[in-house]
Scaffold this motif. Structure first.
Motif, short mmCIF file in Angstrom:
data_model
loop_
_atom_site.label_atom_id
_atom_site.label_comp_id
_atom_site.label_asym_id
_atom_site.label_seq_id
_atom_site.Cartn_x
_atom_site.Cartn_y
_atom_site.Cartn_z
N UNK A 38 0.83 -1.21 0.00
CA UNK A 38 0.00 0.00 0.00
C UNK A 38 0.86 1.26 0.00
N UNK A 39 1.95 1.23 0.74
CA UNK A 39 2.86 2.38 0.74
C UNK A 39 3.44 2.59 -0.65
N UNK A 40 3.74 1.51 -1.35
CA UNK A 40 4.25 1.62 -2.72
C UNK A 40 3.26 2.37 -3.59
N UNK A 41 1.98 2.06 -3.47
CA UNK A 41 0.97 2.74 -4.27
C UNK A 41 0.95 4.23 -3.99
N UNK A 42 1.05 4.59 -2.70
CA UNK A 42 1.07 6.01 -2.33
C UNK A 42 2.30 6.70 -2.89
N UNK A 43 3.44 6.06 -2.76
CA UNK A 43 4.68 6.65 -3.28
C UNK A 43 4.59 6.86 -4.79
N UNK A 44 4.06 5.89 -5.50
CA UNK A 44 3.91 6.02 -6.95
C UNK A 44 2.94 7.15 -7.30
N UNK A 45 1.85 7.25 -6.55
CA UNK A 45 0.88 8.33 -6.79
C UNK A 45 1.49 9.70 -6.51
N UNK A 46 2.45 9.74 -5.59
CA UNK A 46 3.12 11.00 -5.27
C UNK A 46 4.30 11.30 -6.20
N UNK A 47 4.55 10.40 -7.16
CA UNK A 47 5.64 10.63 -8.11
C UNK A 47 7.00 10.23 -7.60
N UNK A 48 7.05 9.51 -6.51
CA UNK A 48 8.33 9.04 -5.95
C UNK A 48 8.59 7.63 -6.49
N UNK A 49 8.93 7.60 -7.78
CA UNK A 49 8.95 6.35 -8.52
C UNK A 49 10.03 5.37 -8.07
N UNK A 50 11.24 5.84 -7.84
CA UNK A 50 12.32 4.91 -7.48
C UNK A 50 11.98 4.17 -6.19
N UNK A 51 11.60 4.89 -5.17
CA UNK A 51 11.24 4.28 -3.90
C UNK A 51 9.94 3.48 -4.03
N UNK A 52 8.99 4.01 -4.79
CA UNK A 52 7.71 3.35 -4.97
C UNK A 52 7.84 2.00 -5.65
N UNK A 53 8.65 1.94 -6.73
CA UNK A 53 8.82 0.66 -7.43
C UNK A 53 9.56 -0.35 -6.55
N UNK A 54 10.51 0.14 -5.74
CA UNK A 54 11.21 -0.77 -4.83
C UNK A 54 10.23 -1.37 -3.81
N UNK A 55 9.37 -0.53 -3.26
CA UNK A 55 8.36 -1.02 -2.31
C UNK A 55 7.35 -1.94 -2.99
#
Length: 181
Positions: free
Chosen positions: A153-170
């Protein structure tokens, strides 16, 4: 469980436990029947109400799930698990403000309750409050670092916020999330 029921057919806990066993085996109809039998013995039995509610969520019977979850909370308003479960039902129904309320009640009652933070984060994410959702998921992860659902779920939030590198890792945590396996 069955032997206990044979000895005493008014043993609500045995019917509830039998329902849990059936659920683990994937026999959802038998699980529901067992929970209902426990509720015939005691219509206010909060554990059977809650277990039936979560089974109804899994079967997408959300109105019935909400009714049973509310009944369970009315029996034990001091239970963080029951408030969190009701919050989960409200999230599934798209009633995100109500989900926030129930999740926050659960957190007040049990400040380290991981599922309540996950439910809170889900509601916040759906309401577009991404920063607050990220904080809720981070809190869940800080309590239980191996919680795949919170990482996903945190990955989805990070991706929605444009924090792609961290989001894809999560997002790699999705493979550990039971919803994906």
């Amino acid at each position: 469980c069955r032997q206990a029921i044979r000895l005493r057919n008014d043993f609500k806990q045995a019917y509830n436990n039998l329902g849990l066993a059936y659920k683990r085996k994937g026999q959802l109809q038998k699980a529901a029947s067992s929970y209902r039998q426990a509720l015939k013995i005691d219509p206010q039995y909060d554990k059977a109400l809650s277990n039936l509610s979560m089974l109804q969520v899994a079967r997408d019977k959300l109105e019935a799930a909400a009714d049973n979850a509310r009944r369970a909370v009315s029996q034990r308003p001091d239970s963080p698990e029951l408030h969190s479960n009701l919050g989960l039902v409200y999230n599934r129904q798209g009633k995100f403000e109500k989900a926030l309320q129930e999740s926050r009640k659960a957190i007040i009652l049990a400040p380290d309750y991981v599922q309540a933070y996950n439910n809170l984060g889900t509601a916040l994410m759906e309401l577009g409050k991404f920063s607050e959702a990220d904080e809720a998921f981070e809190k869940a992860i800080s309590i239980r670092p191996d919680c795949a659902q919170a990482h996903h779920n945190r990955a989805l939030v990070l991706l929605l916020r444009g924090r792609f590198q961290k989001g894809w890792a999560e997002y790699e945590w999705r493979w550990r999330n039971e919803c994906f396996s």
